[in-house]
Scaffold this motif. Structure first.
Motif, PDB file in Angstrom:
ATOM      1  N   SER A  86      -2.921   5.425   5.324  1.00  0.00           N
ATOM      2  CA  SER A  86      -3.701   4.700   6.330  1.00  0.00           C
ATOM      3  C   SER A  86      -3.238   3.258   6.416  1.00  0.00           C
ATOM      4  O   SER A  86      -3.467   2.466   5.501  1.00  0.00           O
ATOM      5  N   ALA A  89      -6.360   0.945   6.741  1.00  0.00           N
ATOM      6  CA  ALA A  89      -7.015   0.667   5.457  1.00  0.00           C
ATOM      7  C   ALA A  89      -6.232  -0.380   4.675  1.00  0.00           C
ATOM      8  O   ALA A  89      -6.811  -1.285   4.062  1.00  0.00           O
ATOM      9  N   GLN A 254     -11.268   4.426   0.824  1.00  0.00           N
ATOM     10  CA  GLN A 254      -9.998   3.734   0.662  1.00  0.00           C
ATOM     11  C   GLN A 254      -9.679   3.782  -0.822  1.00  0.00           C
ATOM     12  O   GLN A 254     -10.481   3.330  -1.646  1.00  0.00           O
ATOM     13  N   TYR A 269      -6.477   7.070   2.624  1.00  0.00           N
ATOM     14  CA  TYR A 269      -7.831   7.179   3.178  1.00  0.00           C
ATOM     15  C   TYR A 269      -8.238   8.636   2.995  1.00  0.00           C
ATOM     16  O   TYR A 269      -7.765   9.526   3.708  1.00  0.00           O
TER      17      TYR A 269
END
Length: 329
Positions: A86, A89, A254, A269
């Motif tokens: 991610s 994130a 996260q 993520y």
């Protein structure tokens, strides 16, 4: 203390940084290969000619990783940890670092009685904090209540227009209005449900807790959490989220991934369905370049203690390890 050492390491070289310029540079941070023993900010933001070739290779690798997905065969998940990579994130964590750095710089300037510089830094910190709040509201639906209320007002008006159209026997307009009302009602229900999810979220895991990925087997540490998936529909499709038992309507975390096992994956993520707490305390070594910025250190159970700013970000209390009298024996 670990925290003060980490923040001084994070110091951004040069004078007050422009946030918009910094944010553009953050978009290039997609590999731990640029993070070493030197200044973290220099590693993040360096654009020297000696690194251009590396930047290019990093971008090329990540263009391939974005397309990575689980090849489902008979419901089984393929071994591809990058499917839960991610960038949003990772960027969220970097913005948090930037806030910590600016706050530390403000205090340092005040201690040295450099009040003009402190004021400039304070203004920049306010700008970054406002942007961070805006991004969090956009991501987490904090404004969903007001959005639902606006849609509710629109629905009331449309229903009045619908009644007028029916009274005037304008059935074509009435049909269009009815369809628009149905669409708004569905949207209003969706945003209300998201706002309610964030207010009443219940998490199985906590900040700083060491976990293990059920499918991929890597060790991870929780550094953020959402009650539902806040990624894009394309990301959820690539990660096979809808094939999970609870789909996207479950907590997502996260997590920092131990770089010894997956050196090319900094932040993932991960849905709660894919995480598992160890049966016994995990006191083994855990390596990640972000650890010293986000946590004070490890507790007696082997989990990490989140810094105060991280706990405040997610409105979470400090976790206390249960006292066991056997430890004194």
């Amino acid at each position: 203390m670990v925290q003060s050492q980490s923040l001084s390491t994070l110091t951004i070289c040069g004078s007050v940084q422009d946030y918009s310029s910094w944010r553009n540079r953050v978009k290039f941070v997609k590999s731990p290969g640029l993070i070493g023993d030197r200044c973290v900010s220099c590693q993040f933001f360096s654009r020297s000619s000696s690194l251009r070739g590396h930047w290019k290779s990093v971008k090329q690798r990540n263009m391939v990783r974005v397309e990575a997905r689980w090849p489902f065969h008979g419901g089984d998940q393929g071994l591809d940890p990058n499917s839960e990579r991610s960038e949003s994130a990772n960027e969220d964590i970097l913005i948090f670092f930037f806030q910590l750095d600016l706050a530390t710089r403000v205090q340092c300037a005040l201690n040295m009685e450099q009040y003009d510089i402190a004021q400039q830094l304070r203004e920049k910190l306010t700008e970054v904090e406002e942007e961070a709040i805006r991004l969090q509201e956009l991501k987490r639906g904090s404004s969903s209540k007001s959005e639902a209320q606006d849609k509710g007002i629109s629905i009331i008006r449309l229903r009045a227009d619908l009644q007028k159209a029916i009274d005037g026997e304008d059935y074509g307009l009435a049909a269009k209005l009815r369809d628009e009302i149905s669409k708004l009602e569905a949207e209003s229900l969706a945003v209300s449900a998201k706002a309610l999810a964030f207010e009443n979220a219940e998490y199985a895991f906590r900040l700083g807790q060491k976990l293990k990925h059920k499918a991929f087997g890597y060790r991870a540490v929780v550094c953020g959490m959402d009650p539902v998936c806040c990624e894009s529909s394309s990301w959820m499709e690539a990660a096979g989220v809808e094939k999970l038992p609870r789909g996207s309507n479950q907590p997502f975390y996260q997590v920092l991934v131990d770089v010894r096992t997956h050196p090319d994956l900094l932040v993932a993520y991960v849905p709660e369905d894919n995480l598992l707490a160890p049966e016994k305390p995990d006191k083994e070594r855990f390596d990640h370049p972000y650890i010293s910025f986000l946590f004070y250190g490890a507790d007696t159970a082997g989990d990490f203690i989140p810094i105060q700013q991280l706990r405040e970000k997610y409105n979470k209390p400090r976790h206390e390890v249960p006292f066991d009298s056997k430890d004194e024996d």
